[in-house]
Write a protein that holds these residues in place. Sequence first.
Motif, short mmCIF file in Angstrom:
data_model
loop_
_atom_site.label_atom_id
_atom_site.label_comp_id
_atom_site.label_asym_id
_atom_site.label_seq_id
_atom_site.Cartn_x
_atom_site.Cartn_y
_atom_site.Cartn_z
N VAL A 34 0.85 -1.19 0.00
CA VAL A 34 0.00 0.00 0.00
C VAL A 34 0.89 1.25 0.00
CG1 VAL A 34 -0.35 -0.21 2.53
CG2 VAL A 34 -1.89 1.22 1.18
N CYS A 35 0.59 2.16 -0.94
CA CYS A 35 1.42 3.35 -1.14
C CYS A 35 0.76 4.57 -0.53
CB CYS A 35 1.64 3.61 -2.63
SG CYS A 35 2.37 2.19 -3.46
N ILE A 36 1.49 5.30 0.30
CA ILE A 36 0.94 6.47 0.96
C ILE A 36 1.86 7.67 0.77
CG2 ILE A 36 -0.24 5.06 2.69
CD1 ILE A 36 1.97 5.90 4.69
N LYS A 37 1.34 8.86 1.02
CA LYS A 37 2.13 10.07 0.83
C LYS A 37 1.95 11.00 2.03
CE LYS A 37 3.05 13.73 -2.49
NZ LYS A 37 2.54 14.47 -3.65
N HIS A 81 -8.23 8.91 1.65
CA HIS A 81 -8.33 7.73 0.77
C HIS A 81 -7.24 6.71 1.14
CE1 HIS A 81 -11.07 10.08 -1.54
NE2 HIS A 81 -10.16 10.83 -2.14
N GLU A 82 -6.05 7.23 1.38
CA GLU A 82 -4.92 6.32 1.69
C GLU A 82 -5.13 5.65 3.04
OE1 GLU A 82 -1.49 8.88 1.17
OE2 GLU A 82 -2.36 9.50 -0.73
N ALA A 83 -5.72 6.36 4.00
CA ALA A 83 -6.00 5.74 5.31
C ALA A 83 -6.92 4.53 5.10
CB ALA A 83 -6.62 6.75 6.25
N THR A 113 6.34 4.50 1.00
CA THR A 113 6.21 5.89 0.60
C THR A 113 7.49 6.37 -0.06
OG1 THR A 113 5.45 8.08 1.26
CG2 THR A 113 7.00 7.03 2.75
N LEU A 114 7.33 7.32 -0.98
CA LEU A 114 8.49 8.01 -1.53
C LEU A 114 8.49 9.39 -0.88
CD1 LEU A 114 9.68 8.24 -5.18
CD2 LEU A 114 9.27 10.34 -3.90
N GLY A 115 9.55 9.69 -0.14
CA GLY A 115 9.58 10.97 0.54
C GLY A 115 10.84 11.13 1.36
N VAL A 124 -3.28 2.03 -3.83
CA VAL A 124 -2.88 3.45 -3.72
C VAL A 124 -4.14 4.23 -3.36
CG1 VAL A 124 -1.04 3.27 -5.45
CG2 VAL A 124 -3.33 3.93 -6.16
N GLY A 125 -4.00 5.49 -3.03
CA GLY A 125 -5.15 6.35 -2.84
C GLY A 125 -5.64 6.81 -4.21
N ASN A 126 -6.89 7.19 -4.27
CA ASN A 126 -7.44 7.64 -5.55
C ASN A 126 -6.73 8.91 -6.03
OD1 ASN A 126 -9.55 6.79 -7.35
ND2 ASN A 126 -10.37 8.83 -7.03
N ASP A 127 -6.45 9.81 -5.09
CA ASP A 127 -5.70 11.02 -5.42
C ASP A 127 -5.02 11.49 -4.15
OD1 ASP A 127 -8.78 11.52 -5.20
OD2 ASP A 127 -7.90 13.34 -4.38
N ALA A 128 -3.81 12.01 -4.32
CA ALA A 128 -3.05 12.47 -3.16
C ALA A 128 -3.68 13.75 -2.60
CB ALA A 128 -1.60 12.73 -3.56
N ALA A 129 -3.60 13.94 -1.28
CA ALA A 129 -4.29 15.07 -0.65
C ALA A 129 -3.65 16.40 -1.02
CB ALA A 129 -4.30 14.90 0.86
N GLY A 153 -3.13 16.04 -5.77
CA GLY A 153 -4.37 15.62 -6.43
C GLY A 153 -4.20 15.37 -7.92
N ASP A 154 -3.22 14.57 -8.29
CA ASP A 154 -2.96 14.34 -9.72
C ASP A 154 -3.87 13.26 -10.32
OD1 ASP A 154 -0.76 16.10 -10.40
OD2 ASP A 154 0.39 14.97 -8.93
N PHE A 155 -4.44 12.40 -9.52
CA PHE A 155 -5.35 11.35 -9.98
C PHE A 155 -4.69 10.40 -10.98
CE2 PHE A 155 -9.60 12.50 -8.42
CZ PHE A 155 -9.39 13.79 -7.96
N GLN A 156 -3.41 10.09 -10.88
CA GLN A 156 -2.82 9.26 -11.93
C GLN A 156 -1.73 8.30 -11.50
OE1 GLN A 156 -0.51 12.04 -14.58
NE2 GLN A 156 -1.88 13.53 -13.67
N VAL A 157 -1.20 8.41 -10.29
CA VAL A 157 -0.08 7.52 -9.93
C VAL A 157 -0.49 6.05 -10.07
CG1 VAL A 157 1.35 6.71 -8.01
CG2 VAL A 157 1.21 9.15 -8.52
N GLY A 158 -1.68 5.70 -9.60
CA GLY A 158 -2.12 4.31 -9.67
C GLY A 158 -2.18 3.80 -11.11
N1 LIG Z 1 5.37 10.20 -2.99
C1 LIG Z 1 4.52 9.15 -2.95
N2 LIG Z 1 4.85 8.02 -2.27
C2 LIG Z 1 4.03 6.95 -2.23
N3 LIG Z 1 2.84 6.93 -2.83
C3 LIG Z 1 2.44 8.02 -3.52
C4 LIG Z 1 3.26 9.19 -3.62
N4 LIG Z 1 2.60 10.10 -4.37
C5 LIG Z 1 1.41 9.54 -4.71
N5 LIG Z 1 1.32 8.29 -4.20
C6 LIG Z 1 0.18 7.36 -4.27
O1 LIG Z 1 -0.59 7.62 -5.42
C7 LIG Z 1 -1.90 8.04 -5.07
C8 LIG Z 1 -2.43 9.01 -6.09
O2 LIG Z 1 -1.61 10.14 -6.14
P1 LIG Z 1 -1.74 11.30 -7.24
O3 LIG Z 1 -1.83 10.62 -8.56
O4 LIG Z 1 -0.52 12.12 -7.08
O5 LIG Z 1 -3.01 12.05 -6.92
C9 LIG Z 1 -1.74 8.58 -3.66
O6 LIG Z 1 -2.98 8.56 -2.95
C10 LIG Z 1 -0.73 7.62 -3.07
O7 LIG Z 1 -1.35 6.40 -2.70
#
Ligand SMILES: Nc1ncnc2c1ncn2[C@@H]1O[C@H](COP(=O)(O)O)[C@@H](O)[C@H]1O
Lengths: 257, 366
Positions: A6-9, A39-41, A62-64, A121-126, A129-134
């Motif tokens: 599970v990926c979180i930010k 969403h990530e929680a 996580t990447l951070g 993954v979460g639907n969009d990061a808080a 909010g890119d909506f695309q990592v997944g």
């Molecule tokens: N730096 C990060 N490290 C780990 N997971 C990430 C990171 N950035 C985004 N994600 C995952 O991708 C989801 C969608 O992110 P995003 O597409 O940026 O809105 C987030 O809810 C996370 O689950």
Amino acid sequence: MTNVLVCIKRVPETSGEVMLSGDAMSIDARHVGYTLSAHEACAVELAVQISKESGGEATVLTLGSPDAVEQLRDALAVGCSGAVLIEADASAFGPADVAAAITEVIRARGAGGSSVDLVLVGNDAADTGDFQVGVRLAYALGLPVLTGINTVEVRDGLIVARGAGAEGTEVFEVGVPAVVAVAEGGIEPRYPSIPGRMKAKRTTIDTVTSTVEPRGPSRVRLELPPAQPSVVEMLGEGPEAAQAVVDLLTRIGVVAK
Amino acid sequence: MTAPVIVHVETDSRGATETSLETLTLARELAARLDDAPLNAVVVGPVETGQLDLLVTQLGDQGVTVLYAVAHEELSAYGAAGWATGVISAVEDASACVVLAAGTPRGSEIMAHVATRLDATMAANIVEVREIAPLVVSRQVMGGAVLELMRVESTPAVLTVAGHAVEPTPADQPTLPEVRHLRPELSQADLVGRVVRVEAGEADDTSALTGARVVVGAGRGAGGADGFGDLLELAGLLHGALGVSRVVTSLGWRPHHEQVGQTGSRIAPDVYIACGISGAIQHWAGMSSAKTIVAINIDPDAPMVTKAHYAVIGDLHEIVPAINEELRRRPPRGPPRAAGGAGRGGPDHPPGGHPAGGGRPPCGGR
Ligand SMILES: Nc1ncnc2c1ncn2[C@@H]1O[C@H](COP(=O)(O)O)[C@@H](O)[C@H]1O
Ligand SMILES: Cc1cc2nc3c(=O)[nH]c(=O)nc-3n(C[C@H](O)[C@H](O)[C@H](O)COP(=O)(O)OP(=O)(O)OC[C@H]3O[C@@H](n4cnc5c(N)ncnc54)[C@H](O)[C@@H]3O)c2cc1C
């Protein structure tokens, strides 16, 4: 046995006024705490439940910056069994870069014998909010992807996922492995227990670096939206104000004259 | 001729959805600034003949010159990958330089697939195009509390438009869109991850909330699961809907589909009556587009009160019943008509200045 990653930010926890950094490239988070997206929680909770039921592992990633270990430990405290930190400056990574870096880790772990059946993954990061990592992650791994998912069950290698649709609950089925982007609304994240917190403190975080050369997020700068002029008009106090409220509703046309 | 700008249009029983019309309006203004690029549209999936006629009229009002109707026997049950293939077939046929969709769950999901496959940059939830050479958009981040100016230099550029950021308006010159039927090649991967069934009963109907002219908001101040009687009555008397804060859904007092905010619905009613809601930015993100905001709160310093247009200070359990009683004496106006495209008043969104020249427009060099 279902192994879940599970990926979180880590993101600034802002509920009041937001301040920008001097160069307007980031949020001034000196006086606020940090959290992860709602969403990530939910994704973390699903990861814990799915892995526990099947005797598998739930690994949080996580990447951070090293500070993001705080969020990894929170996830360990509610039941994740392992944690990976991809140590990097998250603000230099665009969504395609994050997906590439996570792909690299999943491949390396797979080569080392720890395969993953479900990536959440979460639907969009808080924050961004890119909506695309997944979705980008799924394509990079050559896996199917579902987004906007509220609940997930895994039975005999089949992922049954449900999300909210206009006409009712939409049901999706895909085989493992797959990527699922979770949206709040189907499951309540649990609170950490004291023993959970203790265990989280003792768990070793697997820290890795990435070879991905980030293309970056294409940010020019941040701006605060134009402040609405604050001209609140008091309609009164207590039930006596009811008349004034209804007069207002009449004036703006939602109540007939 | 400049390469077209193309919009993925979502439909319901009334034709193009409101957010798709908003997206078309933003796209038309962008196309005009790109040396009068043509505005195209694409619908994917089964469309009945009657509905296609309706769409031709609606999209003609928006100034669309070509409507791609993408259909395939395997594109009946929704799946994002197949839908993305449908959109891409139209993008390629049109050689479009910008692809847009409404920032709805479906629009965001399909555009993420499209951007990934075309190796394009995607900007989510844009509210405005700031510059066109190079393309710079402003978009909502931090749940709408902050705007990010983002450069989108790929061809095509992939954009989703935040709900209610733009007022849908018709074009000065209506057009008669040419309908082009496409039947894309689908791969095995396009057929994975489709909806296998829809479970009724638990209908998660946010459309009542997002379409309502009046929304009564309720937060922790409601006090408990049994604290919503008067609030629901108020919503009923005003032919409106109930919307709630996340505290209310987390505590299980009301279902999640009633939640307003960053992780709930975004609404733009004529009136939002926020009862017992503090006004956290994540909640504000969902309702700040309301034309009139009325706060009812015991705390005169709550952000919802200080940011509202009107406020009443006191206990909602005393105030709301009093309003209901007053309303029962004066019958409200009949149920709202379906919000129809233009003319809802509201703030004007200037199309922004003309490009200052220099740089490369996203459609340049063709
Ligand atoms: N730096 C990060 N490290 C780990 N997971 C990430 C990171 N950035 C985004 N994600 C995952 O991708 C989801 C969608 O992110 P995003 O597409 O940026 O809105 C987030 O809810 C996370 O689950
Ligand atoms: C990533 C993330 C996403 C989030 N997404 C959302 C979201 O989508 N939607 C959302 O709403 N929140 C969201 N939140 C939560 C948000 O930060 C707030 O916690 C939440 O909105 C607060 O809800 P509330 O106003 O009901 O409760 P509180 O903040 O507790 O406020 C209650 C208010 O009621 C007033 N009150 C109490 N009793 C009465 C009474 N009898 N009569 C009148 N007034 C009374 C109080 O004065 C107070 O102002 C999110 C948070 C995070 C971190």
